[in-house]
Motif scaffolding. Structure first.
Motif, short mmCIF file in Angstrom:
data_model
loop_
_atom_site.label_atom_id
_atom_site.label_comp_id
_atom_site.label_asym_id
_atom_site.label_seq_id
_atom_site.Cartn_x
_atom_site.Cartn_y
_atom_site.Cartn_z
N GLU A 308 0.83 -1.20 0.00
CA GLU A 308 0.00 0.00 0.00
C GLU A 308 0.87 1.25 0.00
O GLU A 308 0.58 2.24 -0.67
CB GLU A 308 -0.90 -0.03 1.23
CG GLU A 308 -2.03 0.97 1.20
CD GLU A 308 -2.91 0.84 2.44
OE1 GLU A 308 -2.38 0.54 3.53
OE2 GLU A 308 -4.12 1.04 2.30
N LYS A 309 1.95 1.16 0.73
CA LYS A 309 2.84 2.31 0.82
C LYS A 309 3.54 2.57 -0.52
O LYS A 309 3.74 3.72 -0.92
CB LYS A 309 3.89 2.03 1.90
CG LYS A 309 4.49 3.28 2.49
CD LYS A 309 5.05 2.99 3.86
CE LYS A 309 4.90 4.18 4.76
NZ LYS A 309 5.19 3.85 6.15
N ILE A 310 3.93 1.50 -1.20
CA ILE A 310 4.65 1.67 -2.46
C ILE A 310 3.69 2.10 -3.56
O ILE A 310 3.96 3.03 -4.32
CB ILE A 310 5.33 0.34 -2.87
CG1 ILE A 310 6.41 -0.02 -1.86
CG2 ILE A 310 5.94 0.46 -4.27
CD1 ILE A 310 6.99 -1.40 -2.04
N SER A 311 2.54 1.42 -3.65
CA SER A 311 1.71 1.59 -4.84
C SER A 311 0.44 2.37 -4.59
O SER A 311 -0.21 2.81 -5.53
CB SER A 311 1.35 0.22 -5.41
OG SER A 311 0.41 -0.40 -4.57
N GLY A 312 0.05 2.52 -3.32
CA GLY A 312 -1.19 3.24 -3.06
C GLY A 312 -2.38 2.33 -2.83
O GLY A 312 -3.47 2.81 -2.62
N ASN A 313 -2.16 1.02 -2.93
CA ASN A 313 -3.26 0.12 -2.64
C ASN A 313 -2.73 -1.21 -2.14
O ASN A 313 -1.66 -1.65 -2.55
CB ASN A 313 -4.11 -0.10 -3.89
CG ASN A 313 -5.50 -0.57 -3.56
OD1 ASN A 313 -5.66 -1.58 -2.88
ND2 ASN A 313 -6.49 0.14 -4.00
N THR A 316 -4.39 -4.00 -5.45
CA THR A 316 -4.37 -3.61 -6.85
C THR A 316 -3.30 -2.55 -7.03
O THR A 316 -3.53 -1.38 -6.79
CB THR A 316 -5.74 -3.09 -7.29
OG1 THR A 316 -6.20 -2.19 -6.30
CG2 THR A 316 -6.71 -4.23 -7.43
N TYR A 317 -2.13 -3.01 -7.46
CA TYR A 317 -0.98 -2.11 -7.49
C TYR A 317 -1.04 -1.14 -8.67
O TYR A 317 -0.36 -0.13 -8.65
CB TYR A 317 0.32 -2.92 -7.57
CG TYR A 317 0.48 -3.99 -6.52
CD1 TYR A 317 -0.08 -3.83 -5.25
CD2 TYR A 317 1.18 -5.16 -6.77
CE1 TYR A 317 0.05 -4.82 -4.29
CE2 TYR A 317 1.32 -6.14 -5.82
CZ TYR A 317 0.75 -5.98 -4.58
OH TYR A 317 0.88 -6.96 -3.64
N ALA A 318 -1.80 -1.48 -9.72
CA ALA A 318 -1.86 -0.64 -10.93
C ALA A 318 -0.45 -0.25 -11.35
O ALA A 318 -0.14 0.91 -11.58
CB ALA A 318 -2.73 0.59 -10.70
N ARG A 326 4.73 2.66 -12.87
CA ARG A 326 4.21 3.96 -12.43
C ARG A 326 4.74 4.37 -11.07
O ARG A 326 4.73 5.54 -10.73
CB ARG A 326 2.68 3.92 -12.39
CG ARG A 326 2.07 3.74 -13.76
CD ARG A 326 0.58 3.48 -13.65
NE ARG A 326 -0.14 4.62 -13.12
CZ ARG A 326 -1.34 4.55 -12.57
NH1 ARG A 326 -1.95 3.40 -12.49
NH2 ARG A 326 -1.94 5.63 -12.09
N TRP A 327 5.13 3.42 -10.24
CA TRP A 327 5.51 3.78 -8.88
C TRP A 327 6.99 3.54 -8.66
O TRP A 327 7.55 2.56 -9.12
CB TRP A 327 4.71 2.97 -7.86
CG TRP A 327 3.28 2.80 -8.21
CD1 TRP A 327 2.63 1.63 -8.42
CD2 TRP A 327 2.31 3.83 -8.43
NE1 TRP A 327 1.32 1.86 -8.76
CE2 TRP A 327 1.09 3.19 -8.77
CE3 TRP A 327 2.33 5.23 -8.36
CZ2 TRP A 327 -0.08 3.90 -9.03
CZ3 TRP A 327 1.16 5.93 -8.64
CH2 TRP A 327 -0.01 5.27 -8.96
N ASP A 328 7.58 4.43 -7.91
CA ASP A 328 8.99 4.30 -7.59
C ASP A 328 9.14 3.70 -6.20
O ASP A 328 8.21 3.75 -5.39
CB ASP A 328 9.66 5.67 -7.66
CG ASP A 328 11.17 5.54 -7.74
OD1 ASP A 328 11.66 4.40 -7.87
OD2 ASP A 328 11.84 6.58 -7.69
N LYS B 33 0.72 7.91 -0.22
CA LYS B 33 0.44 7.67 -1.63
C LYS B 33 -0.90 6.98 -1.88
O LYS B 33 -1.22 6.66 -3.02
CB LYS B 33 1.55 6.78 -2.23
CG LYS B 33 2.70 7.58 -2.80
CD LYS B 33 3.76 6.66 -3.29
CE LYS B 33 3.55 6.27 -4.73
NZ LYS B 33 4.68 5.50 -5.24
N ARG B 35 -4.31 5.59 -2.88
CA ARG B 35 -5.21 5.98 -3.95
C ARG B 35 -6.64 5.73 -3.53
O ARG B 35 -7.14 4.62 -3.61
CB ARG B 35 -4.91 5.17 -5.22
CG ARG B 35 -3.68 5.60 -5.97
CD ARG B 35 -3.42 4.68 -7.14
NE ARG B 35 -2.79 3.44 -6.72
CZ ARG B 35 -3.19 2.24 -7.09
NH1 ARG B 35 -4.21 2.10 -7.87
NH2 ARG B 35 -2.56 1.17 -6.67
#
Lengths: 558, 174
Positions: A308-313, A316-318, A326-328, B33, B35
């Motif tokens: 979640e911290k890396i990708s925002g979820n 579902t990393y998208a 898309r994610w660093d 971050k 979403r």
């Protein structure tokens, strides 16, 4: 030069029947053969050259070549080669020889081609409806190009009943699913029971179709599809996301920047960690060992948080777009991830040590759900199921993608062929994943995350990509197309092959072992059911009927 | 042997202690971050339509009520929160918020509608939204959220004024 070598062997054997071949790189081979020679070529690859069957694909190529197309994908795991055998089928007479009696693993694939494209596999022994729902009219084939994505076929009949096979004599039918406490997703098994013993079954699945492939070739665009591909599966979504991106990249000859490759690897391994811990927990839950269920899920939770911290979820990393990610992974996250891996290792080690000696769980899983080497070969079983039968295949090593060619890890195998071996394989693979992520963090170089793609992607190119999902090989086949979207995109999730092995795995065991046997392949019905339909009911395969079972799955050796 | 492993398992459990979080009574903070539900900023949006073109779920629709009014509508039903809209937005008008408890019986709670006033280029006739805040100020009388009051709607002219461009906007008042 393996690709050329295989091609030469084919040319030598079949001469002019091999029409042309593409070798975009040394790891891919596309051979166009005459439709009449397709069966012989597949038999030669599968039996004589000992290739592993991956999937069969049907395509409506009429707007482009005026013909239908059929492709069968094979993998040479030791030679690091993915091979696709393609044949054109005339539009006015869409028939092609069935290969399923020489390659039993092609059973479902051919029935699916028949359902969705309307190409008839001549000589298929059990051409019952597989994917389309009951009420769907015969002769309407949703994956044909002249069938609109939102079209409801004329003559759809709600009341049409699906005809099940009669159970063998002396057996009672016990329905299992579509909704059952131990099934996470809808699928229906009609079990034939004699006393306490399962003698066979009939499977109806494909109930959770969302028509993703049809949407991809008619509505979505190249960079939309990764976000949708991820929704194919709730557990290994990132795998489909990466596999799709890689298939398109391989078709268009795009190489993502190295940093993006490392990030893909890290996210895939994070996904594997969470999936393995989840599955070990679930398997234990199915046999009633809830202590381990709770503990492995507790250990898993921080992995979700770091994702979640890396990708925002959490799930579902998208992650991917074509040509990058898309994610660093920032230095701060890097440190946190390192600490997390240490903690995970420290917590998982005693659990594995305790469980691997626990007699109770062994008693429930030893000798249950046996899938031996022959079954693995014939049904094309993949992933932990194959590795637990001592078949040493792993796409990360055999068909390296992302950054796996620069990493050092072991492929875990066991020899027991049963559920217990699968538990061990998965429990041990957790440590390999930890090792891989650590190496990635070490070796990851700075650089851009995405490639700037200025030109349109070339049209009509073929791309293959195999990604090792937690449950096995996930294979994507792409033909690039016009209007910024692929012409055909075929997803083969690992469960698609593994489910075909289930009838042989549960045969002649007690009814009580059915759930854990099924659970042991980690079935993901929504992965399998990713195609074009609304609901319902696949037919049975020949395998299900009692005496045919061994004939089709085990004795067919060449 | 089995007794020993049972003991080991007991140790694992005891060591872990209680880890259950008190959710939903108290929710965990989400990472930076995260979403969550995308939020549209009408002040920043220029109506370019990049989000609508790139939404994988096709949940952002763009339509023009008339030459000057463009509606950007976020339907929020099958949005997968992938964040592609926020990625491609050139004005950073879309942010992925930290809202995740979005379950509702009324879909209107989630939907968003941005009504944009688009000026007409006096040379080419195409619509655009004034790039600077200063230029937007010239549109006195127009309220972004008030399409219902049609009398505020500005009507462009298809010809150039002979007067200098600074003073060329006349609001139709009743």
């Amino acid at each position: 030069m393996v690709a050329r070598e295989k091609l030469n062997q084919l040319k030598e054997k079949f001469g002019p029947a091999v029409q042309r071949a593409d070798m975009p790189c040394d790891e891919r081979l596309f051979v166009f053969v005459e439709a009449s020679a397709l069966k012989a070529v597949c038999q030669f690859l599968f039996r004589d050259l000992n290739a592993r069957y991956v999937i069969g694909i049907g395509m409506d190529d009429r707007p482009f070549s005026g013909q239908f197309m059929v492709a069968h994908d094979f993998a040479f795991d030791e030679d690091h080669l993915l091979c696709s055998v393609l044949a054109h089928v005339p539009a006015d007479n869409p028939q092609v020889d069935s290969i399923s009696d020489v390659v039993p693993a092609a059973n479902w694939a051919e029935r699916e081609i028949h359902d969705l494209i309307g190409i008839e596999p001549v000589g298929h022994r059990y051409l019952k409806r597989l994917v389309l729902p009951d009420g769907w009219p015969d002769g309407a084939h949703p994956l044909r190009k002249d069938f609109a994505w939102n079209q409801v076929p004329e003559g759809y009949d709600d009341t049409r009943e699906f005809k099940f096979d009669d159970p063998p004599e002396g057996c009672t039918v016990v329905p299992f699913g579509p909704f059952h406490p131990t099934l996470d997703e809808p699928a229906h098994f009609r079990l034939y029971i004699e006393g306490e013993m399962v003698r066979g079954c009939e499977y109806r699945g494909f109930m959770v179709h969302r028509g993703i492939e049809k949407l991809a070739e008619s509505v979505l665009t190249y960079n939309d599809i990764p976000m949708m591909a991820e929704r194919i599966c709730g557990i290994c979504g990132c795998v489909h996301n990466v596999a799709y991106a890689q298939a398109v990249e391989s078709a268009a000859a795009i190489k993502p920047p190295p940093r993006a490759e490392y990030i893909r690897t890290i996210m895939l391994e994070i996904e594997r960690l969470h999936s393995h811990l989840l599955w070990v927990g679930l398997a234990c839950h199915i046999v009633g060992f809830d202590t381990l269920f709770m503990q492995s899920w507790r250990i898993r939770e921080p992995i979700m948080w770091i994702a979640e911290k890396i990708s925002g979820n959490r799930k579902t990393y998208a992650l991917c777009v074509i040509g990058g990610v898309r994610w660093d992974i920032t230095p701060e996250v890097k440190n946190e991830l390192r600490k997390l891996l240490d903690k995970l290792e420290a917590e998982w080690t005693p659990v594995v040590a305790a469980v691997s000696k626990d007699k109770n769980i062994q008693k429930r899983t030893h000798g249950i759900g046996v899938a031996d080497r022959a079954l693995v070969k014939n049904m094309g079983l993949v992933g932990p199921v194959a590795r637990a039968a001592g078949v040493d295949i792993d796409c990360r090593r055999d068909h390296p993608y992302a950054a796996y060619d620069r990493l050092d890890f072991e492929v875990i195998t066991e020899g027991g062929c049963d559920v217990w071996s699968r538990v061990l394989v998965r429990a041990k693979e957790v440590f390999e994943s930890i090792k891989i992520i650590r190496q990635c963090l070490e070796k990851m170089e700075d650089g851009p995350l995405q490639l700037t793609i200025k030109d349109e992607l070339p049209v009509g190119r073929l791309g293959l990509s195999s990604v090792e999902a937690p449950r096995g090989e996930s294979h994507h086949f792409v033909i690039t197309g016009e209007n910024n979207r692929p012409r055909r995109w075929r997803v083969r999730a690992p469960t698609y092959q593994n489910l075909q092995g289930i009838p042989a795995m549960i045969k002649d065991q007690q009814l009580a072992d059915m759930t854990i046997s099924l659970g042991s392949i980690d079935p993901c019905f929504s992965c399998t059911d990713r195609l074009e339909t609304i609901d319902l009911k696949s037919g049975a395969t020949k395998v299900w009927t009692q005496d045919e079972l061994l004939k089709l799955t085990r004795t067919k050796k060449a | 042997m089995s007794v020993l492993s049972k003991l080991q398992e007991a140790v694992v459990c005891l060591k872990a202690g209680r880890v259950t979080l008190p959710y939903p009574v108290k929710s965990q903070p989400v990472p930076e971050k995260f979403r969550g539900r995308p939020l549209f900023d009408a002040a920043k949006c220029t109506g370019c339509g990049g989000c609508a073109n790139n939404c994988p779920a096709r949940e952002i629709l763009l339509f023009d009520l008339c030459q000057e009014i463009r509606i950007v509508q976020y339907l929020g039903r099958r949005c997968t929160y992938c964040g592609r809209c926020a990625d491609v937005c050139p004005e950073k008008a879309i942010t992925m918020s930290h809202e995740f408890e979005t379950g509702t019986n009324a879909i209107g709670d989630i939907q968003q509608r941005v009504e944009l006033f688009m000026s007409t280029c006096q040379r080419c006739g195409r619509c655009f939204k004034e790039p600077s805040a200063l230029e937007q100020l010239k549109l006195k009388g127009y309220r972004v959220d008030d399409v219902a009051h049609e009398r505020w709607v500005f009507r462009s002219k298809s010809y150039l004024e002979t007067e200098p461009a600074v003073d060329d906007i006349k609001i139709e008042m009743d």
